[in-house]
Each structure stands twice: as structure tokens, then as C-alpha cells.
Design a protein around this motif. Structure first.
Motif, short mmCIF file in Angstrom:
data_model
loop_
_atom_site.label_atom_id
_atom_site.label_comp_id
_atom_site.label_asym_id
_atom_site.label_seq_id
_atom_site.Cartn_x
_atom_site.Cartn_y
_atom_site.Cartn_z
N ALA A 438 0.83 -1.21 0.00
CA ALA A 438 0.00 0.00 0.00
C ALA A 438 0.86 1.26 0.00
O ALA A 438 0.56 2.23 -0.71
CB ALA A 438 -0.93 -0.01 1.21
N ASP A 439 1.94 1.25 0.80
CA ASP A 439 2.83 2.41 0.86
C ASP A 439 3.49 2.68 -0.49
O ASP A 439 3.52 3.82 -0.98
CB ASP A 439 3.91 2.21 1.92
N LEU A 440 4.05 1.64 -1.09
CA LEU A 440 4.75 1.81 -2.36
C LEU A 440 3.79 2.23 -3.47
O LEU A 440 4.15 3.00 -4.37
CB LEU A 440 5.48 0.51 -2.75
N CYS A 441 2.55 1.75 -3.40
CA CYS A 441 1.55 2.13 -4.40
C CYS A 441 1.03 3.55 -4.20
O CYS A 441 0.39 4.11 -5.09
CB CYS A 441 0.36 1.16 -4.37
N ALA A 442 1.28 4.11 -3.04
CA ALA A 442 0.76 5.45 -2.73
C ALA A 442 1.65 6.57 -3.24
O ALA A 442 1.24 7.74 -3.22
CB ALA A 442 0.57 5.59 -1.21
N PHE A 443 2.86 6.29 -3.72
CA PHE A 443 3.71 7.34 -4.27
C PHE A 443 3.08 7.89 -5.55
O PHE A 443 2.71 7.13 -6.45
CB PHE A 443 5.11 6.80 -4.59
N ARG A 444 2.95 9.20 -5.63
CA ARG A 444 2.43 9.89 -6.80
C ARG A 444 3.46 10.89 -7.30
O ARG A 444 4.28 11.39 -6.54
CB ARG A 444 1.12 10.63 -6.46
N PHE A 445 3.39 11.22 -8.59
CA PHE A 445 4.38 12.14 -9.15
C PHE A 445 3.72 13.15 -10.07
O PHE A 445 2.59 12.98 -10.53
CB PHE A 445 5.47 11.37 -9.91
N GLU A 446 4.46 14.21 -10.34
CA GLU A 446 4.10 15.21 -11.34
C GLU A 446 5.36 15.56 -12.12
O GLU A 446 6.48 15.33 -11.65
CB GLU A 446 3.55 16.48 -10.69
N ILE A 447 5.17 16.10 -13.30
CA ILE A 447 6.29 16.65 -14.08
C ILE A 447 6.15 18.16 -14.06
O ILE A 447 5.13 18.71 -14.48
CB ILE A 447 6.28 16.14 -15.54
N ARG A 448 7.18 18.83 -13.54
CA ARG A 448 7.13 20.29 -13.41
C ARG A 448 8.39 20.91 -14.03
O ARG A 448 9.44 20.27 -14.10
CB ARG A 448 7.06 20.70 -11.93
#
Length: 524
Positions: A438-448
Motif C-alpha cells: 500500500a505504501d509503495l503504491c501510494a507514491f504519486r508524481f508530477e512533471i514540473r
């Protein structure tokens, strides 16, 4: 007995007997505002469990069950959706059952019933919103779409499931299989029914009893009595199916479900809790890559030296100190300690040293300040230790060279993703731990945009806490462990001072030896 079996038996009777049974059923139920469908919905209605999870396929009458219980049996009642804007469907279902909207205040979302009872509707969109329900007792605590809530919200709110008159109280949760990391906790919470690897599986509707010992859920016997006289609470899971809801089946809803994408169809049409979770568009690490790494894991470590130990420190509080070791591509199971068991640096340092083998490197999370004392203690014992500060800068880039990284945390999480990529022959083996997944799946990203072009930005830990309802300590520990041989880690001041002292001593010894050699040369 399932509804299809009941209907088949009814159709096998002579027409006259069929009509007589229908007449008797109508006579018995005409005064009832709500009558559950035969089969699983009736089983859930009459369940003896303190906490019932009624769920699975879409269309099984889950919201109707909550509204029926609240309107006819258990008041005061509380029915929650994660977002308050989602309660429109609950309002409509209650109006259908009660055949009126009289008594409903659309501003306070409280329904006053003619007999004096009340039903409250609400939402908890943010983690802190659970505190709005502190100290407010209800005979029924209902959670519609439970997998959208965090575990801490659920546990906190049911703490006031009680009645001053001593009448029976219930917690009823409904929902489909989880479609994100946020809802995966339900598989562990109702593990005997939902976790295929559970050591002691339970049948649908079977009661199991649980209590909390040292902060952990423990399954116990029905007659268990705790040290302070506390009694266990019972749980059950009852699977819902569209076929058990004849009105919705007749509407053609099954065709709508069949037309959904395969991964959603498995959850919503079949109520399957086992398929890979549907990944969010901005999820850093694909779930199937994590599960592939888990499939490579064995409980016996490979015959390799220990590469590193990583530690996420908790000093007091509800979080836990997590320690994990690594042997090249093999990552160990976690050793977890309650925050109260790790109150200071020397204690944590001792636990880390206990875990170490082969004079391996140690990485400690130093971002929140808790790890500093631990690192100092390790440095004074001449351990090869480093602090991980996720906010530090990064000069690295993605494997394809297209993007840089906002900071070290973004770099490490993204490069762990790259290391798990099966197209590049990943060998990483991760332990079978649901919280870690669950923790590893919770990482989210954006490109800025960044100073040197576009950058990968992994969203802050606070966002993950809001999503999970807890700190992602196991996931953080695993990515730190992966980063153990990277540049950018910070050696603690005490370790650098020790190294400088050792270097000065070595230089002094070397200088003295050289001087003695020169003196001997002069004498000869």
C-alpha cells in the motif's frame, strides 16, 4: 440459501401454492418499511457480528442495506461517505424507504423520524475530519464504500458505537473491492475472508473475534477476557452479488457492468478482491511490478553478505520504528517496534546493531529530526552510517535522460521504480507485506518545470499520509534501503569527526615513522 435457489423452489410449486405463499409474505411484510432481499442481504441484516462488511459486486443492495437498518432498526444512526457530496444517493434511498422527505434538514443532513429517532449523514473528506465525530454515540455506524475511507478514520469513528440504554449496536461497512492503495487495508482487516494467504480462512457470514494486544489486532476466542476485563469484538464478511438484487437485475444493469474494462469488471461485476489494483494515472510504481517482486521472494535469505540496513525512526506516538535489511537483490521482512519501545537514539541504535551482519552500511531517515540521535550513537560505535534527507538536492536524471529530479526523495523513489521494471530484468525480491505494498503504491508524481528543464516531482509525504490515513513508514524504509549505495546520502557529523580523527592519527603515525626512518638514515 441464495435467492436463485428460493425462486427455483417457488417455481416448482403448484400455482395455487405459489399464490398462497405470496399472499402470506405480503401480509407479514406490509407494515415494514424495508424488507431485505432473500440471500446475502438478509444474512447481513440478521448478522450477529459487531462489525459486518457487506460487499463485493456492484448492485448487491449495499446502500439499501445501510438505509434499511438505519430507518427501521437502529437509531440514532450515522451513515458516512468519504465525500459529503456523495451522500445524494443515500438521501434518495432513505426517501424511497420512508416514502417521504419530511423531517430531513438538507443543511445539517439530519433526518428526524416520526418516532423520535434520527439518522445523520456526513462525510470525512480529510483525515482530520474524523474528529468531528468524537464523543458522538450512534447505535449504527454505517460506512458506504468503505474502501474509500482510511483505516484510521474507520477505527476512530467506531470508537463511539454505543447506546446509553444498553440496546444492541452495530457497525456495518459496505463496498466493492479496492481500486487504489488507499483501500487495501480492508483486505487485512477482514483477512480471514478476503486474504487468500490467510492461515485460517473463514466462510462468508462466519463470526470471528478480535481484540487489540500491544497495538495490534489479534484473533482470539469468543470467551477471551483481557487484562482489564475487555471483551473481543466480532467481525464477519458477507459477499454481495448483483444476482441477489432482482429489481436491479431486471433493469439490465448487468449489461452496463459487462461493458466495463476488464480490471473494473472483475471488481464490480464479479466482486473479486484478488486482481491487481487499478493503478492511478500518476502512480509512480505499478502495482504489478511490486507483486512480481514479491513473487520472487523466499523466506530464506540468499547466501550473500548483508548489504545494508535501513531504519525509519519513531520516538513515541502512534507510528512504529521500522527496520529492514537487504542482501543485494533480496529485501527482508520488517522488524517493527512501537514508538513507545524506541524512545531515544541509543535504543534504536541498539536494535539496528542487533539486525546488522557483515559490517554492512546503515541508512536512517534523518528528514524529520528523529533519526539524528540514532545516527550520532551509531557513529560513535564506528558504524558505517548515513542519514537520508529526502529534501536534499539531486543532480541525477531518469534512465532515459528526459527528466531531472526535484530532490533526492524524487530521485530515489523513481529509480526504485526503474529497478523494479521487469523489462530490464529486475531481480529485486520484496517480502509479502500488505502495508508495504500500500505504501509503495501510494507514491504519486508530477512533471514540473525546473532549473535545468523538466523534473520529476514525487509528491510530499503529507499527501501520502492523507491518502493512507497513516505514515507510509514501511514504504519509506524500503526505498531508503534501495538507496543505501547511492551518492547524496549524508554522513553524520559525529561519523565525519571520527573519520577525521582517524585520518589525523594515521597521518601522525605515518609522519613519526618517516621521521624515525630519516633519523636512522643520518646515524648510518
Amino acid at each position: 440459501m441464495e435467492l436463485s435457489q428460493v425462486l427455483a423452489a417457488l417455481q416448482g410449486l403448484p400455482p395455487q401454492e405459489q399464490e398462497e405463499l405470496k399472499r402470506l409474505a405480503l401480509d407479514e411484510t406490509k407494515a415494514m418499511a424495508f424488507v431485505p432481499n432473500l440471500g446475502p442481504q438478509t444474512d447481513a441484516w440478521f448478522s450477529e457480528a459487531d462489525e459486518t462488511f457487506y460487499g463485493g459486486a456492484a448492485g448487491g443492495g449495499k446502500t439499501a442495506l445501510l438505509c434499511g437498518l438505519a430507518a427501521t432498526e437502529y437509531q440514532p444512526a450515522l451513515i458516512l461517505r468519504r465525500q459529503a457530496t456523495q451522500i445524494k444517493g443515500v438521501e434518495d434511498e432513505l426517501a424511497r424507504i420512508l416514502n417521504t422527505r419530511d423531517g430531513y434538514n438538507s443543511q445539517s443532513h439530519v433526518w428526524r423520524l416520526p418516532g423520535g429517532g434520527s439518522i445523520e449523514l456526513g462525510g470525512v473528506p480529510h483525515e482530520v475530519d474524523k474528529e468531528k465525530y468524537q464523543g458522538r454515540p450512534h447505535r449504527l455506524k454505517g460506512f458506504d464504500e468503505i474502501t474509500q475511507f482510511s483505516e484510521s478514520q474507520y477505527r476512530y469513528i467506531i470508537g463511539w458505537n454505543r447506546d446509553a440504554l444498553g440496546r444492541r449496536c452495530r457497525v456495518v461497512a459496505t463496498g466493492n473491492p479496492p481500486t487504489s492503495a488507499q483501500g487495501m487495508w480492508v483486505i487485512k482487516y477482514w483477512g480471514p475472508w478476503l486474504d487468500p494467504s490467510h492461515a485460517n480462512p473463514a466462510k462468508p457470514g462466519e463470526l470471528r473475534w478480535f481484540t487489540t494486544i500491544d497495538g495490534e489486532d489479534v484473533e482470539v476466542s469468543r470467551d477471551y477476557v483481557g487484562p482489564n476485563g475487555e471483551r473481543p469484538r466480532s467481525r464477519t464478511f458477507i459477499r454481495s452479488k448483483l444476482e441477489d438484487n432482482p429489481d436491479l437485475m431486471a433493469s439490465g444493469y448487468s449489461s452496463t457492468l459487462e461493458a466495463m474494462p476488464a480490471e473494473l469488471r472483475a471488481r464490480l461485476r464479479d466482486g473479486d478482491f484478488t486482481p491487481d489494483e487499478g493503478d492511478d494515472e500518476w502512480q509512480v510504481i505499478p502495482t504489478r511490478w511490486i507483486k512480481a517482486a514479491q513473487a520472487r521472494w523466499t523466506s530464506t535469505p540468499p547466501d550473500l553478505p548483508m548489504t545494508a540496513v535501513a531504519c525509519d525512526v519513531a520516538q513515541g506516538g502512534a507510528d512504529k520504528t521500522q527496520i529492514q535489511s537487504r542482501r543485494d537483490w533480496w529485501y527482508s521482512a520488517f522488524t517493527s517496534y512501537k514508538g513507545s519501545e524506541t524512545p531515544d537514539g541509543p535504543t534504536v541504535a541498539g536494535l539496528i546493531i542487533k539486525e546488522m551482519r557483515d559490517r554492512c552500511r546503515v541508512v536512517v531517515d534523518a528528514g524529520g529530526g528523529y533519526g539524528g540521535d540514532t545516527l550520532t550513537q551509531l557513529a560513535h560505535t564506528d558504524i558505517d552510517c548515513y542519514g537520508f534527507k529526502g529534501g536534499s538536492g539531486s543532480a541525477s536524471s531518469t534512465r532515459d535522460g528526459m527528466y531531472g529530479f526535484k530532490n533526492l526523495r524524487s530521485q530515489v523513489v523513481w529509480q526504485f521504480r526503474e529497478a523494479l521494471d521487469p523489462d530490464y530484468g529486475s531481480q529485486i525480491a520484496l517480502p509479502p507485506d500488505g502495508e508495504m505494498v500500500a505504501d509503495l503504491c501510494a507514491f504519486r508524481f508530477e512533471i514540473r518545470p525546473g532549473g535545468r528543464g523538466e523534473q520529476v516531482v514525487v509528491l510530499p509525504k503529507e499527501d501520502m499520509k492523507e491518502m493512507l490515513g497513516r505514515s507510509p513508514d514501511k514504504g519509506d524504509t524500503t526505498v531508503m534501503l534501495f538507496a543505501s549505495n547511492m551518492g547524496g546520502l549524508k554522513r553524520p557529523k559525529a561519523a565525519q569527526e571520527r573519520r577525521d580523527q582517524s585520518l589525523r592519527r594515521l597521518q601522525a603515525v605515518t609522519s613519526n615513522a618517516a621521521m624515525k626512518a630519516r633519523l636512522r638514515g643520518k646515524r648510518t
